[in-house]
Scaffold this motif. Structure first.
Motif, mmCIF file in Angstrom:
data_model
loop_
_atom_site.group_PDB
_atom_site.id
_atom_site.type_symbol
_atom_site.label_atom_id
_atom_site.label_comp_id
_atom_site.label_asym_id
_atom_site.label_seq_id
_atom_site.Cartn_x
_atom_site.Cartn_y
_atom_site.Cartn_z
ATOM 1 N N ARG A 66 7.932 5.669 3.926
ATOM 2 C CA ARG A 66 8.430 4.745 5.141
ATOM 3 C C ARG A 66 7.546 3.619 5.374
ATOM 4 N NH1 ARG A 66 6.132 7.950 10.166
ATOM 5 N NH2 ARG A 66 4.351 7.143 9.378
ATOM 6 N N ASP A 67 6.397 3.570 4.892
ATOM 7 C CA ASP A 67 5.645 2.323 4.818
ATOM 8 C C ASP A 67 6.153 1.295 3.914
ATOM 9 O OD1 ASP A 67 3.973 3.181 6.731
ATOM 10 O OD2 ASP A 67 2.315 3.819 5.413
ATOM 11 N N ARG A 68 6.451 1.644 2.510
ATOM 12 C CA ARG A 68 7.118 0.861 1.711
ATOM 13 C C ARG A 68 8.432 0.279 2.262
ATOM 14 N NH1 ARG A 68 11.239 2.147 -1.859
ATOM 15 N NH2 ARG A 68 10.751 4.230 -1.833
ATOM 16 N N VAL A 69 9.404 0.977 2.878
ATOM 17 C CA VAL A 69 10.546 0.543 3.316
ATOM 18 C C VAL A 69 10.542 -0.364 4.517
ATOM 19 C CG1 VAL A 69 12.867 1.376 4.138
ATOM 20 C CG2 VAL A 69 11.853 2.752 2.209
ATOM 21 N N HIS A 70 9.404 -0.140 5.245
ATOM 22 C CA HIS A 70 9.259 -0.715 6.603
ATOM 23 C C HIS A 70 9.424 -2.465 6.555
ATOM 24 C CE1 HIS A 70 7.992 -1.845 10.645
ATOM 25 N NE2 HIS A 70 7.005 -2.423 10.097
ATOM 26 N N GLY A 71 8.762 -2.736 5.499
ATOM 27 C CA GLY A 71 8.639 -4.185 5.161
ATOM 28 C C GLY A 71 9.981 -4.808 4.626
ATOM 29 N N SER A 124 0.916 -1.304 -0.005
ATOM 30 C CA SER A 124 -0.056 0.078 0.088
ATOM 31 C C SER A 124 0.744 1.329 -0.067
ATOM 32 C CB SER A 124 -0.994 -0.035 1.145
ATOM 33 O OG SER A 124 -1.867 -1.070 1.245
ATOM 34 N N GLY A 125 2.085 1.389 0.842
ATOM 35 C CA GLY A 125 2.887 2.414 0.966
ATOM 36 C C GLY A 125 3.457 2.598 -0.628
ATOM 37 N N ALA A 126 3.924 1.731 -1.232
ATOM 38 C CA ALA A 126 4.381 1.982 -2.740
ATOM 39 C C ALA A 126 3.378 2.367 -3.547
ATOM 40 C CB ALA A 126 4.977 0.432 -3.167
ATOM 41 N N GLU A 127 2.232 2.045 -3.441
ATOM 42 C CA GLU A 127 1.304 2.567 -4.326
ATOM 43 C C GLU A 127 0.774 3.846 -3.845
ATOM 44 O OE1 GLU A 127 -2.159 -0.194 -4.153
ATOM 45 O OE2 GLU A 127 -1.006 -1.817 -5.299
ATOM 46 N N ALA A 156 3.492 6.351 -5.272
ATOM 47 C CA ALA A 156 3.410 6.482 -6.686
ATOM 48 C C ALA A 156 2.422 7.383 -7.058
ATOM 49 C CB ALA A 156 3.282 5.139 -7.436
ATOM 50 N N VAL A 157 1.055 7.427 -6.377
ATOM 51 C CA VAL A 157 0.090 8.346 -6.657
ATOM 52 C C VAL A 157 0.219 9.734 -6.166
ATOM 53 C CG1 VAL A 157 -2.186 8.820 -5.692
ATOM 54 C CG2 VAL A 157 -1.828 6.336 -6.526
ATOM 55 N N VAL A 158 1.071 9.896 -4.992
ATOM 56 C CA VAL A 158 1.215 11.285 -4.561
ATOM 57 C C VAL A 158 2.483 11.893 -5.558
ATOM 58 C CG1 VAL A 158 2.349 12.640 -2.652
ATOM 59 C CG2 VAL A 158 0.820 10.742 -2.374
ATOM 60 N N LEU A 159 3.549 11.221 -6.203
ATOM 61 C CA LEU A 159 4.171 11.613 -7.063
ATOM 62 C C LEU A 159 3.594 12.314 -8.261
ATOM 63 C CD1 LEU A 159 7.401 11.542 -7.514
ATOM 64 C CD2 LEU A 159 7.089 9.772 -9.212
ATOM 65 N N VAL A 160 2.675 11.745 -9.025
ATOM 66 C CA VAL A 160 1.805 12.073 -9.883
ATOM 67 C C VAL A 160 1.143 13.387 -9.631
ATOM 68 C CG1 VAL A 160 -0.078 11.830 -11.470
ATOM 69 C CG2 VAL A 160 1.773 10.021 -11.070
ATOM 70 N N GLN A 161 0.599 13.352 -8.477
ATOM 71 C CA GLN A 161 -0.206 14.755 -7.811
ATOM 72 C C GLN A 161 0.844 15.775 -7.622
ATOM 73 O OE1 GLN A 161 -1.940 13.146 -4.227
ATOM 74 N NE2 GLN A 161 -3.619 12.229 -5.157
ATOM 75 N N GLN A 170 1.467 17.182 0.430
ATOM 76 C CA GLN A 170 1.851 15.981 -0.539
ATOM 77 C C GLN A 170 3.361 15.469 -0.181
ATOM 78 O OE1 GLN A 170 1.412 18.037 -4.267
ATOM 79 N NE2 GLN A 170 -0.916 17.308 -4.489
ATOM 80 N N THR A 171 4.185 16.281 0.066
ATOM 81 C CA THR A 171 5.503 15.890 0.511
ATOM 82 C C THR A 171 5.122 14.859 1.768
ATOM 83 O OG1 THR A 171 6.623 17.785 -0.433
ATOM 84 C CG2 THR A 171 7.912 16.450 1.140
ATOM 85 N N SER A 172 4.711 15.451 2.824
ATOM 86 C CA SER A 172 4.673 14.707 4.051
ATOM 87 C C SER A 172 3.967 13.267 3.576
ATOM 88 C CB SER A 172 3.692 15.523 4.900
ATOM 89 O OG SER A 172 4.412 16.741 5.390
ATOM 90 N N ALA A 173 2.899 13.328 2.885
ATOM 91 C CA ALA A 173 2.155 12.191 2.429
ATOM 92 C C ALA A 173 2.930 11.119 1.877
ATOM 93 C CB ALA A 173 0.975 12.465 1.616
ATOM 94 N N ARG A 174 3.892 11.776 0.866
ATOM 95 C CA ARG A 174 4.840 10.980 0.303
ATOM 96 C C ARG A 174 5.831 10.368 1.183
ATOM 97 N NH1 ARG A 174 9.478 12.641 -1.937
ATOM 98 N NH2 ARG A 174 8.921 14.667 -1.972
ATOM 99 N N GLU A 175 6.520 11.019 1.814
ATOM 100 C CA GLU A 175 7.382 10.534 3.059
ATOM 101 C C GLU A 175 6.849 9.463 3.853
ATOM 102 O OE1 GLU A 175 8.604 14.120 4.788
ATOM 103 O OE2 GLU A 175 10.299 14.558 3.278
#
Length: 276
Positions: free
Chosen positions: A166-171, A71-74, A77-82, A157-162
């Motif tokens: 963090r969720d992505r890297v956690h795993g 979910s973090g990776a997805e 990616a969404v926030v990057l487009v935004q 958006q930067t806060s949401a992306r970071e």
């Protein structure tokens, strides 16, 4: 883990277990070691229940971490487009610089961070393009209400992306402590040894082999599944791939062409900075 290697491991462990039982069977009594089969079955039920309950909780924990990374990776990616969309409301030349740096951020995730997560070397390192984005943002001076609104939204958006990163890297570091692995392997060993005492010369060898082979193969498969969930970033079946970020990068390229916005990307195809 590669599915072929997993199948070979399960087959090897099962073959070793069946061979061990048949070896013990040669010297086993005619009616087996247990005089009371019902009592032995009750003890085995307690062992199997304890193993299955503990394994169920651990699998749930590992799957939760796996899903959080996915979910973090997805979300990242969404926030990057935004953020790319939002950057177009900034004054020039900052708008073009931020857009190019966001593209480099995405390329770095796909081609650098993902490989390091698969290798287990990601650690606590940050994405270098996040620092570049911050420095570029410091040069932005909003002059209109639209630019000020875009600036405020960018910070959110930067806060949401970071947070998503963090969720992505956690795993990538695994969530199952070593003590749980030790307990699981200990219980597995106890069950295996207990199964050897079901050896009985009066019973057909195929039936005896099926008896222990089915139990050991299931335990081995479940432990391999648990290992795959605890390490979601791998090249085998079920491993997380940077598909969401790759899709976002393609969408960004198409969108920039559609709105006729020329952007100079300050990195190569894998996200490495171009020489000055």
């Amino acid at each position: 883990m590669n599915i072929v290697w997993s199948a070979l491991i399960v087959a090897a462990v099962t073959a070793a277990a069946v061979g061990s039982l048949l070896l013990v069977r040669r010297r086993a009594p005619e009616n087996g070691y247990f005089e009371d089969g019902d009592r032995a079955a009750g003890v085995f039920g307690v062992l199997a229940t304890g193993f299955s309950v503990l394994l169920g909780f651990v699998v749930f924990l590992a799957f939760t971490s796996y899903d959080q990374s996915r979910s973090g990776a997805e979300q990242e990616a969404v926030v990057l487009v935004q953020q790319v969309e939002n950057a177009q409301f900034f004054p020039r030349p900052a708008a073009g610089e931020l857009t190019g740096e966001l593209v480099c951020y995405g390329r770095s995730v796909v081609n650098d961070e993902w490989h390091r997560m698969e290798a287990g070397t990601q650690g606590d390192s940050i994405n270098p393009w996040s620092v570049t984005l911050f420095r570029t943002l410091q040069t932005v001076q909003p002059h209109t209400a639209t630019q000020q609104s875009a600036y405020d939204k960018w910070l959110d958006q930067t806060s949401a992306r970071e947070e998503a990163r963090r969720d992505r890297v956690h795993g990538a570091v695994g969530v199952i402590p070593a003590t749980l692995w030790i307990v699981l392997f200990f219980i597995s060993a106890v069950i295996f040894v207990f199964m050897l005492f079901f050896a009985e010369r009066g019973e057909h060898a195929v039936v005896q082999g099926m008896l222990i082979g089915s139990v050991v193969s299931v335990m081995a498969a479940l432990l391999l599944l648990l290992n795959a969930l605890d390490n979601p970033f791998h090249s085998g079946v079920g491993g997380l791939k940077p598909a969401a970020m790759e899709r976002s990068l393609r969408m960004i390229d198409q969108a920039l062409v559609a709105i006729h916005v020329p952007v100079t990307v300050p990195c190569d195809a894998v996200g490495k900075p171009l020489p000055s």
